[in-house]
Design an enzyme around this catalytic site. Structure first.
Site, PDB file in Angstrom:
ATOM      1  N   GLY A   1       0.850  -1.287  -0.233  1.00 24.19           N
ATOM      2  CA  GLY A   1      -0.202  -0.098   0.149  1.00 24.19           C
ATOM      3  C   GLY A   1       0.619   1.302  -0.088  1.00 24.19           C
ATOM      4  N   ASN A   2       0.136   2.117   0.309  1.00 22.80           N
ATOM      5  CA  ASN A   2       1.000   3.612   0.352  1.00 22.80           C
ATOM      6  C   ASN A   2       0.225   4.601   1.465  1.00 22.80           C
ATOM      7  OD1 ASN A   2      -0.666   5.577  -0.809  1.00 22.80           O
ATOM      8  ND2 ASN A   2      -0.069   3.897  -2.236  1.00 22.80           N
ATOM      9  N   ARG A   3       1.132   5.932   1.549  1.00 23.66           N
ATOM     10  CA  ARG A   3       0.701   6.445   3.080  1.00 23.66           C
ATOM     11  C   ARG A   3      -0.124   7.360   2.413  1.00 23.66           C
ATOM     12  NH1 ARG A   3       4.286  10.245   4.508  1.00 23.66           N
ATOM     13  NH2 ARG A   3       5.917  10.407   2.839  1.00 23.66           N
ATOM     14  N   SER A   4      -1.111   7.529   1.208  1.00 24.98           N
ATOM     15  CA  SER A   4      -1.656   8.879   1.020  1.00 24.98           C
ATOM     16  C   SER A   4      -3.154   8.255   1.645  1.00 24.98           C
ATOM     17  CB  SER A   4      -3.041   8.151  -0.812  1.00 24.98           C
ATOM     18  OG  SER A   4      -3.813   8.785  -1.034  1.00 24.98           O
TER      19      SER A   4
ATOM     20  N   ALA B   1      -3.881   8.130  -5.152  1.00 23.82           N
ATOM     21  CA  ALA B   1      -3.094   7.429  -4.984  1.00 23.82           C
ATOM     22  C   ALA B   1      -2.319   5.448  -5.858  1.00 23.82           C
ATOM     23  CB  ALA B   1      -1.723   7.115  -3.841  1.00 23.82           C
TER      24      ALA B   1
END
Ligand code: CTP
Length: 417
Positions: free
Chosen positions: A215-218, A282
């Site tokens: 995943g990512n930090r969005s 994102a």
């Protein structure tokens, strides 16, 4: 916000989600509201009236013709209420509310009431998409009725789609937001009236196995700010949200997705009907080639596993190519670019490569967390620096650009196919 002292009528109608209405009642009480419950006959088959008696201390109204009641129960309930929440609201009750039919305790009470009505639809996605329901929902919205959900997910039939009732806490959040005192609506600011806008928000999660993902930090805040401001300015908004911890905005169609492929499918299914699409999500560029059916186990002595990745589709570039192939200027397409160097030049390249109308370029150091942002709006007509602004103010600047772009093309307020 507390609901201290507020009188809330909870209307429960006959969808499977009726069992969640007990939780809505409990949360209303926990936030300090006084609650009276009205139920349709079908709802009483799905959840026992005694459950609500136990929770609220008062038996629900299940029969308009109850001989033990001296007055007109729907009139008294409506007079008592500060707000009516219908959860779940079936397609049937939405039709009754839209057309002023009053044959059950919920719709009769609503017809006597001119305050805040909040409706949480729940039905099979085909019923939700049927033109009859679409027209009924439009009638209710035009009359000032608030809606929360429905959301995307598994339905009682086992099918998947938009039709699930919003979760009880999202309904509570929508109610408290609707009851919060707001500045009088400036009609001149409804400059996106009739515009159909889709916003994607948040990260995508790309599954590795049943419990792990990339995943990512969005945070999703930028996309949510865009959806909420567009709604406040009169647009009909769909929010396609990756997994984020923000409550559903009210009066917005919310579609929950996890992966880039799910996000692409949700957007592709709607793109023909839209005037503008803003890709604020994102989206993960890569996903694991395979999703392990069982949890990946470590075994002592083994090397760390190698995870092979494959490219995800570039959703925005796909939309740009699709639009170009139709030689059409609709929908207006907006992308975001997060860069660490050469902000504007990279955004201009992205504008051409993805065949879109506007790229919002921001620096990686400010893009993800916090409520503020600093960006450049990069279009073929020029580059506009926004300075350091709150995400809601940036949302307005982006929506201004969309409004102006649509107006230039003559598609603002144009009849929709
Ligand atoms: N985007 C998309 N689908 C993807 C990746 C990105 O639709 N698979 C969208 C994002 O929502 C954003 C825009 O494309 O609006 C820019 O994405 P970004 O990741 O910054 O740029 P890339 O095209 O991936 O280029 P690069 O990695 O070279 O910066």
């Amino acid at each position: 916000m507390s609901l201290g002292g507020k009188h809330i009528v909870l209307g429960v109608t006959g969808g499977i989600a009726a069992y969640k209405a007990a939780y809505v009642a409990r949360e209303l009480l926990a936030r300090g509201a006084e609650v009276r419950v009205a139920m349709t006959h079908t709802a009483t088959k799905l959840v026992g009236p005694l459950t609500f008696t136990g929770l609220t201390g008062t038996p629900p109204v299940t029969d308009l013709w109850d001989p033990s009641y001296a007055g007109e129960v729907h009139v008294d309930l409506a007079r008592w209420a500060d707000a009516i929440v219908v959860a779940p609201a079936t397609a049937n009750v939405i039709a009754r509310l839209a057309h002023g039919l009053a044959e059950d305790p919920v719709s009769a009470t609503a017809l006597c009431f001119d305050g805040l009505l909040l409706v949480a639809p729940a039905m099979h996605h085909r019923m939700w998409q049927h033109p009859a329901t679409t027209a009924n929902v439009a009638t209710l919205r035009a009359r000032g009725t608030h809606l929360v959900g429905p959301v995307f997910g598994k339905l009682a039939s086992g099918d998947e789609g938009v039709g699930r009732m919003s979760e009880p806490l999202a309904i509570l959040d929508a109610l408290t937001a609707s009851l919060a005192p707001t500045a009088p609506r400036d009609l001149a600011s409804l400059d996106l009236e009739g515009v159909r806008l889709l916003v994607s928000a948040g990260p995508t999660f790309e599954a590795l196995d049943p419990v792990r993902f990339l995943g990512n930090r969005s945070s999703g805040r930028m996309g949510f700010a865009l959806a909420e401001r567009a709604r406040d300015r009169g647009a009909r908004v769909t929010l396609v949200r990756g997994p984020v911890a923000l409550p559903d905005p009210r009066d917005v169609e919310v579609v929950n997705v996890r992966s880039a492929l799910e996000m692409e499918a949700a957007i592709t299914a709607r793109r023909e009907q839209l005037d503008a699409i803003v890709m604020a999500a994102a989206v993960a560029d890569f996903r694991p080639r395979e999703i392990a059916a069982d949890k990946i186990k470590k075994s002592d002595g083994d090397d760390a596993p190698t995870i092979e990745l494959v490219r995800n589709p570039d959703i925005l570039a796909g939309l740009g190519a699709w639009r170009a192939s139709r030689a059409s200027e609709r929908p207006y397409l907006v992308g975001f670019a997060v860069e660490t160097t050469d902000l504007v030049a990279s955004a201009q390249k992205k504008l051409e490569r993805k065949k879109v109308d506007l790229v919002v370029a921001n620096h990686a150091s400010v893009a993800f967390e916090g409520d503020d942002n600093e960006a450049f709006l990069v279009a073929r007509t020029g580059v506009t620096p926004t300075g350091h602004v709150a995400k809601t103010a940036l949302a307005d600047r982006i929506l201004d650009a969309i409004r102006d772009g649509l107006a230039t093309r003559g598609s603002l307020g144009a009849p929709k196919s």
